[in-house]
Scaffold this motif. Structure first.
Motif, PDB file in Angstrom:
ATOM      1  N   CYS B 101      -8.383 -25.017   2.756  1.00 35.69           N
ATOM      2  CA  CYS B 101      -8.821 -25.938   3.819  1.00 35.69           C
ATOM      3  C   CYS B 101      -9.641 -27.085   3.248  1.00 35.69           C
ATOM      4  O   CYS B 101      -9.578 -28.214   3.744  1.00 35.69           O
ATOM      5  CB  CYS B 101      -9.649 -25.190   4.863  1.00 35.69           C
ATOM      6  SG  CYS B 101      -8.645 -24.231   5.999  1.00 35.69           S
ATOM      7  N   LEU B 104      -7.324 -29.890   1.887  1.00 39.28           N
ATOM      8  CA  LEU B 104      -6.303 -30.527   2.728  1.00 39.28           C
ATOM      9  C   LEU B 104      -6.542 -32.021   2.906  1.00 39.28           C
ATOM     10  O   LEU B 104      -5.639 -32.828   2.699  1.00 39.28           O
ATOM     11  CB  LEU B 104      -6.244 -29.836   4.097  1.00 39.28           C
ATOM     12  CG  LEU B 104      -5.631 -28.438   4.086  1.00 39.28           C
ATOM     13  CD1 LEU B 104      -5.729 -27.799   5.458  1.00 39.28           C
ATOM     14  CD2 LEU B 104      -4.181 -28.494   3.641  1.00 39.28           C
ATOM     15  N   TRP B 105      -7.762 -32.391   3.280  1.00 43.33           N
ATOM     16  CA  TRP B 105      -7.984 -33.818   3.486  1.00 43.33           C
ATOM     17  C   TRP B 105      -7.882 -34.600   2.182  1.00 43.33           C
ATOM     18  O   TRP B 105      -7.142 -35.599   2.124  1.00 43.33           O
ATOM     19  CB  TRP B 105      -9.313 -34.093   4.198  1.00 43.33           C
ATOM     20  CG  TRP B 105      -9.365 -35.539   4.571  1.00 43.33           C
ATOM     21  CD1 TRP B 105      -9.818 -36.563   3.797  1.00 43.33           C
ATOM     22  CD2 TRP B 105      -8.858 -36.135   5.763  1.00 43.33           C
ATOM     23  NE1 TRP B 105      -9.631 -37.758   4.439  1.00 43.33           N
ATOM     24  CE2 TRP B 105      -9.047 -37.531   5.648  1.00 43.33           C
ATOM     25  CE3 TRP B 105      -8.254 -35.620   6.929  1.00 43.33           C
ATOM     26  CZ2 TRP B 105      -8.660 -38.418   6.651  1.00 43.33           C
ATOM     27  CZ3 TRP B 105      -7.875 -36.509   7.919  1.00 43.33           C
ATOM     28  CH2 TRP B 105      -8.083 -37.895   7.767  1.00 43.33           C
ATOM     29  N   TYR B 109      -3.216 -34.444   3.513  1.00 35.98           N
ATOM     30  CA  TYR B 109      -2.426 -33.783   4.551  1.00 35.98           C
ATOM     31  C   TYR B 109      -2.852 -34.196   5.954  1.00 35.98           C
ATOM     32  O   TYR B 109      -2.079 -34.031   6.904  1.00 35.98           O
ATOM     33  CB  TYR B 109      -2.503 -32.253   4.416  1.00 35.98           C
ATOM     34  CG  TYR B 109      -1.710 -31.767   3.239  1.00 35.98           C
ATOM     35  CD1 TYR B 109      -0.341 -31.576   3.351  1.00 35.98           C
ATOM     36  CD2 TYR B 109      -2.314 -31.540   2.017  1.00 35.98           C
ATOM     37  CE1 TYR B 109       0.402 -31.172   2.270  1.00 35.98           C
ATOM     38  CE2 TYR B 109      -1.585 -31.138   0.921  1.00 35.98           C
ATOM     39  CZ  TYR B 109      -0.224 -30.953   1.049  1.00 35.98           C
ATOM     40  OH  TYR B 109       0.507 -30.562  -0.023  1.00 35.98           O
ATOM     41  N   GLY B 110      -4.060 -34.707   6.088  1.00 34.61           N
ATOM     42  CA  GLY B 110      -4.509 -35.097   7.418  1.00 34.61           C
ATOM     43  C   GLY B 110      -4.399 -33.935   8.388  1.00 34.61           C
ATOM     44  O   GLY B 110      -4.723 -32.808   8.043  1.00 34.61           O
ATOM     45  N   TYR B 111      -3.914 -34.244   9.588  1.00 32.86           N
ATOM     46  CA  TYR B 111      -3.754 -33.203  10.610  1.00 32.86           C
ATOM     47  C   TYR B 111      -2.301 -32.744  10.678  1.00 32.86           C
ATOM     48  O   TYR B 111      -1.814 -32.347  11.743  1.00 32.86           O
ATOM     49  CB  TYR B 111      -4.180 -33.739  11.972  1.00 32.86           C
ATOM     50  CG  TYR B 111      -5.631 -34.138  12.062  1.00 32.86           C
ATOM     51  CD1 TYR B 111      -6.596 -33.191  12.370  1.00 32.86           C
ATOM     52  CD2 TYR B 111      -6.042 -35.446  11.846  1.00 32.86           C
ATOM     53  CE1 TYR B 111      -7.926 -33.540  12.471  1.00 32.86           C
ATOM     54  CE2 TYR B 111      -7.371 -35.804  11.942  1.00 32.86           C
ATOM     55  CZ  TYR B 111      -8.309 -34.854  12.247  1.00 32.86           C
ATOM     56  OH  TYR B 111      -9.632 -35.191  12.348  1.00 32.86           O
ATOM     57  N   SER B 112      -1.598 -32.809   9.579  1.00 33.58           N
ATOM     58  CA  SER B 112      -0.153 -32.575   9.590  1.00 33.58           C
ATOM     59  C   SER B 112       0.235 -31.264  10.255  1.00 33.58           C
ATOM     60  O   SER B 112      -0.337 -30.218   9.986  1.00 33.58           O
ATOM     61  CB  SER B 112       0.363 -32.562   8.154  1.00 33.58           C
ATOM     62  OG  SER B 112       1.582 -31.855   8.096  1.00 33.58           O
ATOM     63  N   PHE B 113       1.247 -31.331  11.150  1.00 34.17           N
ATOM     64  CA  PHE B 113       1.873 -30.094  11.617  1.00 34.17           C
ATOM     65  C   PHE B 113       3.345 -30.095  11.230  1.00 34.17           C
ATOM     66  O   PHE B 113       4.167 -29.465  11.860  1.00 34.17           O
ATOM     67  CB  PHE B 113       1.666 -29.889  13.127  1.00 34.17           C
ATOM     68  CG  PHE B 113       1.928 -31.086  13.973  1.00 34.17           C
ATOM     69  CD1 PHE B 113       3.208 -31.369  14.399  1.00 34.17           C
ATOM     70  CD2 PHE B 113       0.888 -31.932  14.345  1.00 34.17           C
ATOM     71  CE1 PHE B 113       3.456 -32.479  15.187  1.00 34.17           C
ATOM     72  CE2 PHE B 113       1.137 -33.045  15.136  1.00 34.17           C
ATOM     73  CZ  PHE B 113       2.423 -33.320  15.556  1.00 34.17           C
ATOM     74  N   TRP B 114       3.673 -30.851  10.192  1.00 29.56           N
ATOM     75  CA  TRP B 114       5.055 -30.879   9.719  1.00 29.56           C
ATOM     76  C   TRP B 114       5.179 -30.428   8.261  1.00 29.56           C
ATOM     77  O   TRP B 114       6.251 -30.461   7.698  1.00 29.56           O
ATOM     78  CB  TRP B 114       5.671 -32.260   9.916  1.00 29.56           C
ATOM     79  CG  TRP B 114       4.832 -33.375   9.361  1.00 29.56           C
ATOM     80  CD1 TRP B 114       4.893 -33.871   8.094  1.00 29.56           C
ATOM     81  CD2 TRP B 114       3.799 -34.096  10.041  1.00 29.56           C
ATOM     82  NE1 TRP B 114       3.963 -34.854   7.950  1.00 29.56           N
ATOM     83  CE2 TRP B 114       3.275 -35.023   9.120  1.00 29.56           C
ATOM     84  CE3 TRP B 114       3.259 -34.035  11.328  1.00 29.56           C
ATOM     85  CZ2 TRP B 114       2.232 -35.894   9.454  1.00 29.56           C
ATOM     86  CZ3 TRP B 114       2.234 -34.907  11.647  1.00 29.56           C
ATOM     87  CH2 TRP B 114       1.731 -35.831  10.727  1.00 29.56           C
ATOM     88  N   HIS B 115       4.054 -29.999   7.663  1.00 27.84           N
ATOM     89  CA  HIS B 115       4.145 -29.384   6.338  1.00 27.84           C
ATOM     90  C   HIS B 115       3.940 -27.891   6.497  1.00 27.84           C
ATOM     91  O   HIS B 115       3.069 -27.471   7.258  1.00 27.84           O
ATOM     92  CB  HIS B 115       3.039 -29.890   5.413  1.00 27.84           C
ATOM     93  CG  HIS B 115       3.197 -31.316   5.002  1.00 27.84           C
ATOM     94  ND1 HIS B 115       2.603 -32.350   5.663  1.00 27.84           N
ATOM     95  CD2 HIS B 115       3.880 -31.872   3.975  1.00 27.84           C
ATOM     96  CE1 HIS B 115       2.905 -33.491   5.079  1.00 27.84           C
ATOM     97  NE2 HIS B 115       3.686 -33.235   4.048  1.00 27.84           N
ATOM     98  N   LEU B 116       4.704 -27.095   5.765  1.00 28.46           N
ATOM     99  CA  LEU B 116       4.426 -25.666   5.727  1.00 28.46           C
ATOM    100  C   LEU B 116       3.558 -25.399   4.505  1.00 28.46           C
ATOM    101  O   LEU B 116       3.948 -25.714   3.377  1.00 28.46           O
ATOM    102  CB  LEU B 116       5.724 -24.876   5.627  1.00 28.46           C
ATOM    103  CG  LEU B 116       6.430 -24.617   6.952  1.00 28.46           C
ATOM    104  CD1 LEU B 116       7.711 -23.844   6.707  1.00 28.46           C
ATOM    105  CD2 LEU B 116       5.520 -23.870   7.911  1.00 28.46           C
ATOM    106  N   LEU B 117       2.387 -24.811   4.739  1.00 20.49           N
ATOM    107  CA  LEU B 117       1.435 -24.638   3.639  1.00 20.49           C
ATOM    108  C   LEU B 117       2.035 -23.879   2.466  1.00 20.49           C
ATOM    109  O   LEU B 117       1.791 -24.207   1.306  1.00 20.49           O
ATOM    110  CB  LEU B 117       0.195 -23.902   4.153  1.00 20.49           C
ATOM    111  CG  LEU B 117      -0.701 -24.719   5.078  1.00 20.49           C
ATOM    112  CD1 LEU B 117      -1.706 -23.823   5.767  1.00 20.49           C
ATOM    113  CD2 LEU B 117      -1.405 -25.813   4.294  1.00 20.49           C
TER     114      LEU B 117
END
Ligand SMILES: Nc1ncnc2c1ncn2[C@@H]1O[C@H](COP(=O)(O)OP(=O)(O)O)[C@@H](O)[C@H]1O
Ligand SMILES: [Mg+2]
Lengths: 412, 254
Positions: B101, B104-105, B109-117
């Protein structure tokens, strides 16, 4: 690879279920379950994953549902031919828009402020649903006929089984979508903000923005669930977006377990069963549901899946066998106690006439009936008190391991 | 230009003035220690710089720009990271997830909900090397809330240094560690902050004189000196106010 097998298994189960439970009641319950699972999982994006206690999640379910009914009505009046399979998506988009609007001012704070706003918005909408008659249809709600939709590859959705496959497809996509969301940066940050919003800020993230995203996603999937409800029942009423519905979804998620992704699935399945089966037998089913909830909160803070997860350590160590005997010994007096208490409750609310419970006739006016049930309950209680220490000891033994992992070993 | 500049910064809670007219300049690459007795206002100073609390008067510039009106997340994004005196972790997340976590910034990655960690190889590799450096490799899957004290301190440090921010504020990073752990943590701090600017609050004088190339002394909300270690040792006011009294050994401070 393992994940792929799991998802394929899930799809297979969904396809086989209506072949096993092929009665009218069976299919109807399966449809309810599909709707409840999507709704409960969406709720858990708020509570379990994001730490937002909402008392108004039915708002997004209901709005999605109402919009879906209106979309079906458009098809019925031949204004616009929307395929029935896309109706849940319309509901989802409506839930998303509502969540974007309400989330924009409610997700800045978690905790009490958020909970109170969610309650207020829920009440507001429930009240206006009786006023805005053109959209909500007043007391009688709005209804539509799904069979007016253009056939989908020859399927006209006149039968419940056909609706089941539509619902199952949306269930699969929704579960997958929500699961994947929890594995993205936004999904993981929701957990971080749940645990410690302050620290997340010092890592570059606005806690409010993180909550807002989860809130919008939860609204979207709640709307899909509402759309599925519209397709299945062809009617929505004010009852679908009121506090009671919001309470139901909270119960499902909590009883199933907030900590594990599949927890709310278990809760939704269980509560749908209780709702639809128990209310055939007793008028007290809401009371039982409340009792189950209170007992869960008190004794199983991590819900049923939390209880199952507790068995992981004994299982890994191959000591699950140690638990079989003490479990059986406790389960027998436990079950007798529960059954006799239920008997007493049921007896207390019958007014006249014999009442047959577990094949035995009881009479509300007869002291013998009361005393017999009471005596059984007391004996079972005493027996339970004697077997519980054995269970505790067995637990300690089965889950004892290196002191590092003691956290897994709390007895239930 | 200074990396960090505090002009006339004051802070009061109600009627009690906690910090008074603090002037401080920290130059790029500096290792700056802030010392002072308990309750002097050192943590409060960090809270003001990092945006956790608002200044009552004065201004704070980071790389020449005013930051004292910004919320914490925007200050963090500009390249300022901090640790807390009392560990502040994500209790239910694993050690690995905590560190990820924190990356991430900085990794965009920002607030991405299109990358799978799980698919982000570079992100996961950096998280793992951080785990390794912090000595937390064995504990990677343990929830942060269940770590032992020293491990929590290591993770706390990890969250602060993960981002490789230009300016790192560490609030008593080795307090409560035993001698070996403290030595390891200091070596780590030195390694990961090479080429960056470091401001550290510390009680243990040997640590301070060892790590810092400048020291500021805060007493009862006033900055009474800000100089090189040698000059601080000679400073009469400092000796009187602080070094004269027996200095507590590192580890007792709560
Ligand atoms: N939120 C607050 N409200 C009132 N007083 C505070 C608050 N935070 C800190 N203080 C007071 O400010 C003083 C300085 O505290 P702190 O900055 O934590 O000192 P240090 O880190 O140097 O030990 C203490 O006397 C403390 O009681
Ligand atoms: Mg302090």
């Amino acid at each position: 690879m393992r994940a792929l097998v799991l998802w394929a298994g899930f799809a297979l189960v969904l396809m086989v279920l209506p072949l096993i439970f092929d009665s009218v009641l069976g299919v109807s319950i399966l449809n309810q379950m599909a709707i409840a699972i999507v709704f409960a999982l969406s709720y858990n994006l708020l509570l379990g994953q994001g730490g937002m206690l909402s008392f108004g999640h039915a708002v997004y379910f209901g709005l999605g549902g109402f919009l879906a009914v209106h979309a079906m009505l458009l098809t019925e009046t031949q204004t616009l031919a929307i395929p029935l399979v896309l109706i849940p998506l319309a509901g989802g988009l409506c839930g998303l828009c509502a969540a974007l609007f309400i989330g924009s001012f409610s997700t800045g704070r978690a905790g009490t402020v958020f909970a109170m706003i969610s309650l207020g918005v829920g009440e507001l909408l429930a009240a206006s649903s009786l006023i805005l008659v053109s959209f909500f249809g007043g007391e009688s709600g709005v209804s539509a006929d799904r069979t007016f939709a253009p056939p989908f590859f020859g399927v006209d959705f006149s039968q419940d089984v056909q609706v089941y496959f539509l619902a199952a497809a949306w269930l699969f996509v929704s579960v997958l979508g929500m699961y994947l969301f929890t594995r993205t940066p936004a999904g993981r940050l929701a957990n971080a903000v749940r645990d410690n919003p302050e620290r997340a800020r010092f890592l570059g993230y606005s806690a409010g923005r993180v909550r807002f995203i989860s809130f919008a996603v939860a609204g979207f999937f709640a709307g899909i669930a509402g759309g599925l409800f519209a397709v299945n029942y062809e009617i929505l009423t004010a009852g679908n977006l009121n506090a009671a519905s919001s309470g139901q979804v909270l119960l499902m998620a909590y009883i199933g377990g907030l900590g594990v992704f599949i927890g709310p699935i278990l809760g939704a399945v269980l509560l749908t069963l209780i709702n639809s089966l128990l209310n055939h037998y007793t008028t007290l089913w809401m009371l039982y549901l409340g009792l189950v909830f209170v007992l869960t909160v008190m004794f199983l803070p991590r819900g049923l899946t939390g209880l199952l997860m507790l068995h992981r350590v004994p299982w890994q160590q191959g000591r699950l066998g140690l638990l079989v005997r003490p479990y059986t010994l406790t389960a027998i007096p436990g079950a007798v106690l529960v059954l006799s208490l239920i008997g007493l409750l049921e007896l207390s609310q019958r007014e006249t006439g014999p009442f047959v419970y577990l094949g035995i006739p009881f009479a509300p006016g007869s002291a013998v009936s009361w005393l017999a049930l009471l005596a059984v309950a007391v004996i079972a209680f005493v027996a339970l008190r004697r077997t519980l220490p054995g269970l505790r000891a067995a637990w300690a033994e089965a889950s004892a391991q290196s002191p590092r992992s003691m956290h897994e070993g709390d007895a239930p | 230009m200074s990396v960090l500049q505090l002009d006339n910064v004051s802070k009061s809670f109600g009627n009690s003035a906690i910090l008074r007219n603090v002037h401080l300049r920290i130059e790029p690459g500096e290792r700056h220690a802030i010392i002072g007795p308990n309750g002097a206002g050192k943590s409060t100073l960090f809270h003001l710089i990092s945006g956790r609390q608002q200044v009552s008067a004065g201004r704070i510039l980071f790389k020449g720009e005013a930051i004292h009106t910004l919320p914490p997340h925007e200050i963090a994004r500009r390249g300022l990271a901090r640790s807390f005196q009392v560990s502040s972790l994500f209790a239910q997340l694993s050690v690995f997830e905590n560190l990820r976590c924190a990356l991430l910034w900085p990794l965009g990655y920002g607030y991405s909900f299109w990358h799978l960690l799980s698919r982000e190889k570079a992100l996961n590799a950096r998280t793992e090397s951080l785990l390794d450096e912090l000595g937390l490799w064995q504990r990677r899957d343990v929830p942060a809330g269940e770590l032992a004290y020293a491990e929590q301190r290591a993770l706390e440090l990890g969250l602060a240094i993960a981002s490789s921010a230009e300016l790192i504020l560490l609030d008593e990073p080795v307090a409560g560690m035993n001698a070996t752990e403290a030595r390891q943590a200091l070596a780590l701090i030195r390694r990961v902050t090479a080429g960056k600017t470091l401001v550290v609050v510390e009680h243990d004088m040997t640590v301070v004189f060892d790590i810092a190339d400048r020291i500021s002394v805060l007493v009862q909300g006033e900055l009474i000196a800000s100089d090189t270690p040698a000059a601080i040792r000679r400073n009469a006011r400092v000796q009187e106010a602080y070094l004269g009294v027996p200095v507590p050994a590192g580890g007792q401070h709560a």
